[in-house]
Design an enzyme around this catalytic site. Sequence first.
Site, PDB file in Angstrom:
ATOM      1  N   GLY C 217      19.390  -7.238 -10.249  1.00 35.00           N
ATOM      2  CA  GLY C 217      19.444  -5.990 -11.019  1.00 35.00           C
ATOM      3  C   GLY C 217      18.171  -5.674 -11.771  1.00 35.00           C
ATOM      4  O   GLY C 217      17.085  -6.105 -11.399  1.00 35.00           O
ATOM      5  N   GLU C 242      25.783  -4.375  -1.315  1.00 30.84           N
ATOM      6  CA  GLU C 242      25.795  -5.135  -2.566  1.00 30.84           C
ATOM      7  C   GLU C 242      24.375  -5.227  -3.109  1.00 30.84           C
ATOM      8  O   GLU C 242      23.490  -5.756  -2.444  1.00 30.84           O
ATOM      9  CB  GLU C 242      26.330  -6.559  -2.318  1.00 30.84           C
ATOM     10  CG  GLU C 242      27.732  -6.619  -1.765  1.00 30.84           C
ATOM     11  CD  GLU C 242      28.760  -6.185  -2.804  1.00 30.84           C
ATOM     12  OE1 GLU C 242      28.596  -6.561  -3.985  1.00 30.84           O
ATOM     13  OE2 GLU C 242      29.705  -5.469  -2.426  1.00 30.84           O
ATOM     14  N   LEU C 243      24.173  -4.768  -4.337  1.00 30.59           N
ATOM     15  CA  LEU C 243      22.836  -4.746  -4.933  1.00 30.59           C
ATOM     16  C   LEU C 243      22.192  -6.141  -4.945  1.00 30.59           C
ATOM     17  O   LEU C 243      22.738  -7.079  -5.539  1.00 30.59           O
ATOM     18  CB  LEU C 243      22.923  -4.208  -6.375  1.00 30.59           C
ATOM     19  CG  LEU C 243      21.574  -4.094  -7.100  1.00 30.59           C
ATOM     20  CD1 LEU C 243      20.676  -3.072  -6.445  1.00 30.59           C
ATOM     21  CD2 LEU C 243      21.784  -3.788  -8.570  1.00 30.59           C
ATOM     22  N   ASP C 244      21.040  -6.252  -4.310  1.00 27.05           N
ATOM     23  CA  ASP C 244      20.262  -7.501  -4.303  1.00 27.05           C
ATOM     24  C   ASP C 244      21.016  -8.677  -3.677  1.00 27.05           C
ATOM     25  O   ASP C 244      20.707  -9.842  -3.955  1.00 27.05           O
ATOM     26  CB  ASP C 244      19.788  -7.877  -5.717  1.00 27.05           C
ATOM     27  CG  ASP C 244      18.898  -6.803  -6.318  1.00 27.05           C
ATOM     28  OD1 ASP C 244      18.224  -6.091  -5.559  1.00 27.05           O
ATOM     29  OD2 ASP C 244      18.879  -6.675  -7.554  1.00 27.05           O
ATOM     30  N   GLU C 245      22.011  -8.371  -2.849  1.00 25.36           N
ATOM     31  CA  GLU C 245      22.810  -9.444  -2.249  1.00 25.36           C
ATOM     32  C   GLU C 245      22.613  -9.541  -0.733  1.00 25.36           C
ATOM     33  O   GLU C 245      23.286 -10.327  -0.071  1.00 25.36           O
ATOM     34  CB  GLU C 245      24.303  -9.214  -2.551  1.00 25.36           C
ATOM     35  CG  GLU C 245      24.688  -9.326  -4.011  1.00 25.36           C
ATOM     36  CD  GLU C 245      24.718 -10.747  -4.523  1.00 25.36           C
ATOM     37  OE1 GLU C 245      24.566 -11.682  -3.717  1.00 25.36           O
ATOM     38  OE2 GLU C 245      24.879 -10.910  -5.749  1.00 25.36           O
TER      39      GLU C 245
END
Lengths: 299, 299, 299, 299
Positions: C217, C242-245
């Site tokens: 994030g 999925e953010l940064d996943e």
Amino acid sequence: MTDALQTKWSTFQEQHKNKARLLIHCPDQPGIVSAVSEFLYQQGANIIESNQYTTDPAGGEFFMRVVFEAEQLPAIQKELEQKFQAIAHSFQMDWRFSYVYQIKRMAIFVSKELHCLRELLWEWQSGDLIADIPLVISNHEDARGIVESLGIPFYHIPANKDIRKQVEAKQLELLKEFDIDVIVLARYMQILTPDFVAANKNKIINIHHSFLPAFVGANPYERAYQRGVKLIGATSHFVTDELDEGPIIEQDISRVDHRDNSEAMKKIGQSIERSVLARAVKWQLEDRIIVHQNKTIVF
Amino acid sequence: MTDALQTKWSTFQEQHKNKARLLIHCPDQPGIVSAVSEFLYQQGANIIESNQYTTDPAGGEFFMRVVFEAEQLPAIQKELEQKFQAIAHSFQMDWRFSYVYQIKRMAIFVSKELHCLRELLWEWQSGDLIADIPLVISNHEDARGIVESLGIPFYHIPANKDIRKQVEAKQLELLKEFDIDVIVLARYMQILTPDFVAANKNKIINIHHSFLPAFVGANPYERAYQRGVKLIGATSHFVTDELDEGPIIEQDISRVDHRDNSEAMKKIGQSIERSVLARAVKWQLEDRIIVHQNKTIVF
Amino acid sequence: MTDALQTKWSTFQEQHKNKARLLIHCPDQPGIVSAVSEFLYQQGANIIESNQYTTDPAGGEFFMRVVFEAEQLPAIQKELEQKFQAIAHSFQMDWRFSYVYQIKRMAIFVSKELHCLRELLWEWQSGDLIADIPLVISNHEDARGIVESLGIPFYHIPANKDIRKQVEAKQLELLKEFDIDVIVLARYMQILTPDFVAANKNKIINIHHSFLPAFVGANPYERAYQRGVKLIGATSHFVTDELDEGPIIEQDISRVDHRDNSEAMKKIGQSIERSVLARAVKWQLEDRIIVHQNKTIVF
Amino acid sequence: MTDALQTKWSTFQEQHKNKARLLIHCPDQPGIVSAVSEFLYQQGANIIESNQYTTDPAGGEFFMRVVFEAEQLPAIQKELEQKFQAIAHSFQMDWRFSYVYQIKRMAIFVSKELHCLRELLWEWQSGDLIADIPLVISNHEDARGIVESLGIPFYHIPANKDIRKQVEAKQLELLKEFDIDVIVLARYMQILTPDFVAANKNKIINIHHSFLPAFVGANPYERAYQRGVKLIGATSHFVTDELDEGPIIEQDISRVDHRDNSEAMKKIGQSIERSVLARAVKWQLEDRIIVHQNKTIVF
């Protein structure tokens, strides 16, 4: 402790009997370095090494580590400390003198994985880690052989979360009996109670097998494998009440790739754990670390 | 120089107008730190950062770098330097005050390979490399476009070993005209005469494309490939009369393997050259480097 | 695109016109390598490089990358693909031929911080990053100068979360118009909708300024500073919902210490971001990456 | 050897009794991979891992390492090798099958510095270095304790350059008696004669305490200190007649600075020596290394 090591220690103490370290933390203001160095000069001390750090030149915190030598230091150290109180008071210092010939006393806690213990004992045996190790404590028997073969008393204190209080009571008694300065959790794998931590503030060094804050808690290698990271790491930190959240002393990483499963990562990681923990412990023994809030300054 | 950059510089100068650095080198003896810090305190200066190093506590060489702030520094700096002479004399110091608002003037020499030049100009343009760059000199035309597009004068001075003296005469004239403090050989690939070196002692920073002392001289990547090394590197050093033998400022390496031929090594290496040279140049601009004999102390 | 670069590309295409890469993923079973290499041999192809990986010898997944050369490849490539279908079918393969002379088309998205964009353009301009770059898209004007100076069309599409749909509609149109193969988010700083991501599965490469999964994030450097880490890093990964996943392609780190505030960490980190993203993009352009579940195999 | 270790070895042999490695080196030509993989498939073998490398697609050298499993491998291995001869002959291969259950036999030579020996024995004891160690040979008594405590026979053969021939005769006799596959010079510090080297071609692995080719020969740390390098390193290589000029297997470095004198460099370096040598030895035990001319291909 072997005779060879005993001799090495005595030689070390003799060589360094006039050497001390002074650690200082206070609000920043003009004149601190001048006051401290002038004081040491007046006492006949020669500054060998000096490092300082200010969080913010405009009204921040000031940190300093000075290594100095003075003739007949053991004879004058009490007086030195007394005289220093005036300066310390005027600058509102947290401060501590540490004398190199007073070798620190270290307890090692270990569980079933012995690689970190071995590294520490090896460095100790080679004379590269300057400490007395009056005891090793474990909740398992695995380490007994290696520990006792080096002439170090081994205490087997079985542990689990139901008997944590009793276990820690025994441990605290031993730590007191042996006058311990530094506690190293060399992969001890048991959670300590707030009481135990409070009784040993900034004295307990842990090794966690990930580059924190990634993979706090259990099974970091398995989770690293699941996440598909390209780096794994290890972190040495002081223990606080928050699991794996204490002030970080040292970290390092190693490269992995898709061929490395969690077992392979564990083996690669053990090598990092060993060196990261050994560095952190040495820095603590050399009085290089000052804890401020939840961070370390490592001089 | 663009207006944006000009504004950035002015802001920087205004912000740091009261900040200076003091570099000291002298024979070690008790009382140096005390004398220096007491002096600065008396002048109303606050020490922000201080580092020192002694080659040998028993009668070695002493090195110190102090960063300090003082009210109205530009107005009192002359006086400060004059007053400091007494201390400097009594301790037999080599010493130098450097004022942060006096931005250093840097000339870049380059040949046909432009990666190091680009890195420096980029850092400069981003405001991360604090220097004036009044000119770039090259024995080829390749760099003209990139240099002039940034508003920097470009001087094409063809060079070869037969006309070395004339070439250097022109270069020295330009360096004098533009009052240059730092000369960066960003892969210049021409050998300088002892006269040129002598005229710019400890002012010329070179990047050599190997981890010295391995592969001194020409074609290091080709030779690294032939030797079958598993690491290649780059070294930034001050130029002396001995080819690639000057005081090393910074080195770094990267891993290679059997699949990398000399062309691949060259590409991998360029990335190391860029970062190693950029770090060395920044340290010089920040007065972090003291040359002693054939080594550097980097504070 | 400059004439010099155009010439370089033509030469590259001519040199590599007979070279292709074959990527395979299927359930592991005996005989795959044999079938593939026998097939290529029968078609007159010579295997230059071959890598394979099996998640588990006892019934896992099989991955393979083969680089081969064949006479008159452009003339026979259709036929080659058709004939390969029988093998692909019998082993239940996901597979893809990629022809080196068909230079991939890459779009770069950027916001206000330009260091990653610069690095990519620089590598591209030096001929080290083999791609066509028909456009750069940004929600700010900052990058226009550098982009247009290289002859690349620059599209300014202001963006914020309220107009995300309209913004992405314009972007998708451009990506379609320019027939884009690879989308690089060179610090684009806008969250993409699931629709946009689904339309470009495994085609969007992002750079995140932390060693994931630490500091997912916003503001990773600030949070790294607050946590007191001794290492900072960067991670290049494919974008998923999925953010940064998403699947991690490459990571690297750099050492920091107590003197580095979040601003200093940011500067140190930018250098890592640049190299990590550039490596990931090159690997994608060279068809080295296979995504499996949420991980990458990088051959 | 302890019972625990003996049990570990037996388990390992049982687990891997059907696994083998095939190493190939021949002139490159189309069809090699196809022929080898087709052959293995016909014999009922499943390829687990395969790596290849070609020095030059246009008529270079071809290198390959294949790991495969086959039912009842010990029963059919003779036949397998015989059948492979036809392929090997037609492609002019140098080739070698190696069976994982046939644990290699390793002799360690050591002098007075024990850190590399310790690392190897530790990895061995932990089950991470798969080898039999029937003997350790030393020209000094220092290692006897640690070696014998692990149940390994220790041979003290005093050595100096005047009695080199007699010393090596004794050593060769022991190597023959114990049927040794790999000889590790774990800081042995004696020069071997060409006869000894010739009798053990590509079987002797040395660790040199510098990043070769820098600091060939004696006292590398002292010379590194004198030169003022910012990196020190270690190199593991096969021993040839030219001192420190044999094929390099692995190298690594660590950062040092002006505060590190040659004694400090030595301590820092020992840690690198340990890990570099351990990696090289493991790769040799896993048949990952092919020597070609004066270089290694490490798969």
